[in-house]
Design a protein around this motif. Structure first.
Motif, PDB file in Angstrom:
ATOM      1  N   ASN A 120     -49.334  24.073 -10.341  1.00 21.31           N
ATOM      2  CA  ASN A 120     -48.253  23.824  -9.372  1.00 21.31           C
ATOM      3  C   ASN A 120     -47.860  25.115  -8.669  1.00 21.31           C
ATOM      4  OD1 ASN A 120     -48.296  21.246 -10.410  1.00 21.31           O
ATOM      5  ND2 ASN A 120     -46.432  21.476 -11.608  1.00 21.31           N
ATOM      6  N   ILE A 121     -48.130  25.183  -7.372  1.00 24.44           N
ATOM      7  CA  ILE A 121     -47.913  26.414  -6.600  1.00 24.44           C
ATOM      8  C   ILE A 121     -47.090  26.092  -5.348  1.00 24.44           C
ATOM      9  CG2 ILE A 121     -49.058  28.305  -5.362  1.00 24.44           C
ATOM     10  CD1 ILE A 121     -51.557  27.640  -7.176  1.00 24.44           C
ATOM     11  N   VAL A 122     -46.058  26.915  -5.119  1.00 20.67           N
ATOM     12  CA  VAL A 122     -45.158  26.712  -3.971  1.00 20.67           C
ATOM     13  C   VAL A 122     -45.167  27.961  -3.099  1.00 20.67           C
ATOM     14  CG1 VAL A 122     -42.710  26.563  -3.366  1.00 20.67           C
ATOM     15  CG2 VAL A 122     -43.639  25.041  -5.110  1.00 20.67           C
ATOM     16  N   ILE A 123     -45.177  27.743  -1.777  1.00 14.98           N
ATOM     17  CA  ILE A 123     -45.114  28.850  -0.817  1.00 14.98           C
ATOM     18  C   ILE A 123     -43.890  28.662   0.066  1.00 14.98           C
ATOM     19  CG2 ILE A 123     -46.213  29.818   1.256  1.00 14.98           C
ATOM     20  CD1 ILE A 123     -48.923  29.187  -0.036  1.00 14.98           C
ATOM     21  N   SER A 162     -44.454  38.384 -13.064  1.00 13.71           N
ATOM     22  CA  SER A 162     -44.235  37.200 -13.903  1.00 13.71           C
ATOM     23  C   SER A 162     -42.844  37.254 -14.517  1.00 13.71           C
ATOM     24  CB  SER A 162     -45.266  37.150 -15.028  1.00 13.71           C
ATOM     25  OG  SER A 162     -46.557  37.034 -14.483  1.00 13.71           O
ATOM     26  N   PHE A 163     -42.249  36.065 -14.675  1.00 12.33           N
ATOM     27  CA  PHE A 163     -40.997  35.991 -15.426  1.00 12.33           C
ATOM     28  C   PHE A 163     -40.939  34.659 -16.160  1.00 12.33           C
ATOM     29  CE2 PHE A 163     -39.686  33.806 -11.559  1.00 12.33           C
ATOM     30  CZ  PHE A 163     -38.750  32.870 -11.965  1.00 12.33           C
ATOM     31  N   SER A 164     -40.151  34.631 -17.225  1.00 13.05           N
ATOM     32  CA  SER A 164     -40.015  33.415 -18.029  1.00 13.05           C
ATOM     33  C   SER A 164     -38.593  32.885 -17.900  1.00 13.05           C
ATOM     34  CB  SER A 164     -40.290  33.709 -19.505  1.00 13.05           C
ATOM     35  OG  SER A 164     -41.586  34.239 -19.650  1.00 13.05           O
ATOM     36  N   ALA A 165     -38.490  31.574 -17.758  1.00 14.39           N
ATOM     37  CA  ALA A 165     -37.152  30.970 -17.651  1.00 14.39           C
ATOM     38  C   ALA A 165     -37.250  29.502 -18.037  1.00 14.39           C
ATOM     39  CB  ALA A 165     -36.611  31.108 -16.225  1.00 14.39           C
ATOM     40  N   CYS A 166     -36.092  28.939 -18.382  1.00 12.24           N
ATOM     41  CA  CYS A 166     -36.050  27.493 -18.625  1.00 12.24           C
ATOM     42  C   CYS A 166     -35.165  26.843 -17.582  1.00 12.24           C
ATOM     43  CB  CYS A 166     -35.585  27.181 -20.036  1.00 12.24           C
ATOM     44  SG  CYS A 166     -33.872  27.607 -20.347  1.00 12.24           S
ATOM     45  N   HIS A 167     -35.319  25.552 -17.427  1.00 14.87           N
ATOM     46  CA  HIS A 167     -34.501  24.814 -16.468  1.00 14.87           C
ATOM     47  C   HIS A 167     -34.613  23.322 -16.734  1.00 14.87           C
ATOM     48  CE1 HIS A 167     -37.665  23.572 -13.235  1.00 14.87           C
ATOM     49  NE2 HIS A 167     -38.223  23.618 -14.410  1.00 14.87           N
ATOM     50  N   ARG A 168     -33.801  22.589 -15.995  1.00 17.74           N
ATOM     51  CA  ARG A 168     -33.859  21.128 -16.027  1.00 17.74           C
ATOM     52  C   ARG A 168     -33.792  20.656 -14.583  1.00 17.74           C
ATOM     53  NH1 ARG A 168     -28.903  16.971 -17.370  1.00 17.74           N
ATOM     54  NH2 ARG A 168     -30.184  15.109 -17.732  1.00 17.74           N
ATOM     55  N   LYS A 211     -45.172  32.832 -12.150  1.00 17.69           N
ATOM     56  CA  LYS A 211     -45.809  34.015 -11.558  1.00 17.69           C
ATOM     57  C   LYS A 211     -45.452  34.025 -10.070  1.00 17.69           C
ATOM     58  CE  LYS A 211     -50.291  34.609 -10.564  1.00 17.69           C
ATOM     59  NZ  LYS A 211     -51.732  34.675 -10.789  1.00 17.69           N
ATOM     60  N   VAL A 212     -44.810  35.091  -9.628  1.00 16.15           N
ATOM     61  CA  VAL A 212     -44.360  35.186  -8.232  1.00 16.15           C
ATOM     62  C   VAL A 212     -45.200  36.221  -7.496  1.00 16.15           C
ATOM     63  CG1 VAL A 212     -42.389  35.539  -6.690  1.00 16.15           C
ATOM     64  CG2 VAL A 212     -42.005  34.746  -9.027  1.00 16.15           C
ATOM     65  N   GLU A 213     -45.662  35.864  -6.296  1.00 12.88           N
ATOM     66  CA  GLU A 213     -46.353  36.819  -5.431  1.00 12.88           C
ATOM     67  C   GLU A 213     -45.449  37.082  -4.222  1.00 12.88           C
ATOM     68  OE1 GLU A 213     -50.432  35.661  -4.519  1.00 12.88           O
ATOM     69  OE2 GLU A 213     -50.510  34.520  -6.382  1.00 12.88           O
ATOM     70  N   VAL A 214     -45.025  38.312  -4.084  1.00 16.43           N
ATOM     71  CA  VAL A 214     -44.178  38.700  -2.944  1.00 16.43           C
ATOM     72  C   VAL A 214     -45.065  39.441  -1.950  1.00 16.43           C
ATOM     73  CG1 VAL A 214     -42.162  40.019  -2.203  1.00 16.43           C
ATOM     74  CG2 VAL A 214     -42.161  38.901  -4.451  1.00 16.43           C
ATOM     75  N   GLU A 229     -45.687  27.936 -10.597  1.00 19.61           N
ATOM     76  CA  GLU A 229     -44.791  27.415 -11.656  1.00 19.61           C
ATOM     77  C   GLU A 229     -45.602  27.145 -12.925  1.00 19.61           C
ATOM     78  OE1 GLU A 229     -43.715  23.311 -11.704  1.00 19.61           O
ATOM     79  OE2 GLU A 229     -41.589  23.793 -11.912  1.00 19.61           O
ATOM     80  N   THR A 230     -46.775  26.570 -12.719  1.00 17.47           N
ATOM     81  CA  THR A 230     -47.776  26.397 -13.775  1.00 17.47           C
ATOM     82  C   THR A 230     -49.107  26.825 -13.148  1.00 17.47           C
ATOM     83  OG1 THR A 230     -48.447  24.147 -13.170  1.00 17.47           O
ATOM     84  CG2 THR A 230     -46.505  24.352 -14.619  1.00 17.47           C
TER      85      THR A 230
END
Ligand SMILES: Nc1nc2c(c(=O)[nH]1)N=C([C@H](O)[C@H](O)COP(=O)(O)OP(=O)(O)OP(=O)(O)O)CN2
Ligand SMILES: [Zn+2]
Length: 148
Positions: A141-144, A22-28, A57-60, A137-138
């Motif tokens: 919301n999940i991206v592969i 897991s990591f925390s970050a901000c963006h626009r 949360k990233v799964e590698v 991302e939340t």
């Protein structure tokens, strides 16, 4: 049975192993290829000028032969070290758009964050070992990304 063992059988087997980070970050969300109006229309609240944050949360996942002698596809301790280098040091507690040069011109969607992680991770792993980057991302919301 003489000449064979459980370990021998495993030598021909493919395994998938995953490390979660897991990591925390901000963006626009704001594309340099779109006008301000288009950015507002396309990204809505995520185009807020002052940004917003996520606990990603990233799964590698790596895929490879289960080594007959070590019993491992790769040592998860080594994968942890690569994740520190590729994800935690450059991205954790950062403003993705301002602190990470890659995102100065590339919009920081989760798809592009996954591509960023893939492109940096693949250079640090043995050939063909990296299988998948999955980012939550939340909760919804999940991206592969699989390097295709
Ligand atoms: N294809 C993409 N679409 C969107 C991305 C993205 O990275 N790729 N990102 C966003 C936003 O960054 C955003 O923060 C999403 O937040 P939100 O819609 O609030 O998240 P949830 O759906 O989980 O929240 P609920 O409001 O609880 O449903 C938007 N689109
Ligand atoms: Zn966001």
């Amino acid at each position: 049975m003489a000449g064979s063992s459980v370990t021998d059988g495993a030598a021909e087997r493919l395994g998938y192993i995953t490390r979660v980070q897991s990591f925390s970050a901000c963006h626009r969300l704001h594309s340099i290829h779109l006008s301000d109006e288009e950015n507002k229309r396309v990204y809505g609240k995520c185009n807020n000028p002052n940004g917003h944050g996520h606990n990603y949360k990233v799964e590698v996942t790596v895929r490879g032969k289960i080594d007959a002698h070590t019993g491992m596809v790769m040592n998860l301790t080594d994968l942890k070290a690569r994740i520190e280098e590729v994800i935690m040091i450059p991205l954790d507690h950062k403003n993705l758009d301002k602190d990470v040069p890659y995102f100065a011109k590339v919009v920081s969607t989760t798809e592009n964050v996954a591509v960023y992680i893939w492109d940096h991770m693949v250079k640090l792993l043995p050939p063909s070992l990296l299988y998948e980057i999955k980012i939550h991302e939340t909760d919804k919301n999940i991206v592969i990304y699989r390097g295709e």
